[in-house]
Design an enzyme around this catalytic site. Structure first.
Site, PDB file in Angstrom:
ATOM      1  N   ASP A 280       0.091  -7.390  13.042  1.00  0.00           N
ATOM      2  CA  ASP A 280       1.390  -6.743  12.784  1.00  0.00           C
ATOM      3  C   ASP A 280       1.728  -5.817  13.947  1.00  0.00           C
ATOM      4  OD1 ASP A 280       3.703  -5.931  11.481  1.00  0.00           O
ATOM      5  OD2 ASP A 280       2.690  -4.470  10.210  1.00  0.00           O
TER       6      ASP A 280
ATOM      7  N   ALA B  83       0.820  -1.216   0.000  1.00  0.00           N
ATOM      8  CA  ALA B  83       0.000   0.000   0.000  1.00  0.00           C
ATOM      9  C   ALA B  83       0.850   1.260   0.000  1.00  0.00           C
ATOM     10  CB  ALA B  83      -0.901  -0.007   1.235  1.00  0.00           C
TER      11      ALA B  83
END
Ligand code: AMP
Length: 236
Positions: A143, A25
């Site tokens: 994450d 991204a």
């Protein structure tokens, strides 16, 4: 209609400031409806079959928004979602203005020695608490690092606010194993980013255990994952 909106988003982003180009991204800083805004744009990956890529990207965008909303509903600080465009896979989020990452905060505290140990312990305590609450909502972040936690300056003399970001790899699960792995990922990142912080991380875990209703099974799984990790590194 969707195509037109997507083109409008592309035109809008061409004027925004690119702050991060990742593998999955791009992250932009801009203003949206007069508010400081962060836009996360997932782009197509050429090495994947287009239909599969579209499906995966769509799923990740949906999941990211869902996890943020779940956390916010439970009173866990995450950025407000302003707008989502599922055609261009863009999420428009509140920019946490004037924030520092927990990573930078710990690093500068360690470097300057200006902050007392008990201040960092308080921070570890708050991180543990917020993660316990997040896991009780069955949100797995996917994450966890100290870069994905922001400290937003509170009012003068007030406490800074701890804000969780980047739910791009998040998902829903009630399984202690998934929660244990989430903590293991954080432990690995934490100890490699911040040397000599074993006792600080233990403090974080203690606070996690105290705040989460289902922590016993999770901590047990964490111990098992740690053991597996140790065995693997001995073999390797
Ligand atoms: P991400 O890929 O979501 O981790 O974002 C990359 C970087 O952009 C982060 O490490 C932050 O420094 C910054 N960032 C992301 N989201 C926000 C936000 N909502 N407010 C302020 N900064 C952000």
């Amino acid at each position: 209609m969707a195509q037109e909106r997507s083109m409008a988003v592309a035109e809008f982003l061409s004027k925004a400031e690119l702050i991060k180009q990742g593998a999955e991204a791009r992250v932009y800083r801009t203003e949206f409806l007069g508010k400081p805004t962060i836009v996360k744009e997932r782009f197509p990956k050429r090495y994947r079959h287009p239909a599969l890529d579209e499906k995966l990207t769509h799923r990740r965008t949906v999941q990211e928004v869902r996890s943020i909303l779940r956390c916010r509903k439970a009173g866990i600080s995450t950025p407000v979602v302003y707008f989502v465009d599922y055609t261009s896979h863009c999420i428009f989020l509140e920019e946490i203005v004037g924030s520092v990452t927990v990573r930078d905060h710990i690093a500068s505290a360690q470097q300057s020695g200006s902050r007392t140990e008990s201040e960092l312990e308080q921070l570890a305590d708050r991180v543990g608490k917020i993660l316990g609450r997040m896991h009780d909502e069955d949100v797995i972040h996917g994450d966890l690092t100290t870069s994905n936690m922001l400290l937003k300056r509170g009012p003068e003399d007030g406490e800074d606010e701890l804000v969780l970001i980047d739910f791009g790899l998040s998902y829903n699960s009630a399984l202690p194993e998934d929660k244990g792995v989430d903590l293991y990922v954080l432990e690995k990142a934490f100890l490699s980013t911040h040397p000599n912080t074993e006792s600080l991380f233990e403090k974080l875990l203690k606070s996690y255990a105290a705040s989460s209703k289902k922590s016993a099974a999770v901590v047990k799984k964490l111990d098992e994952v740690r053991l597996r990790g140790r065995k693997r590194s001995m073999v390797g």
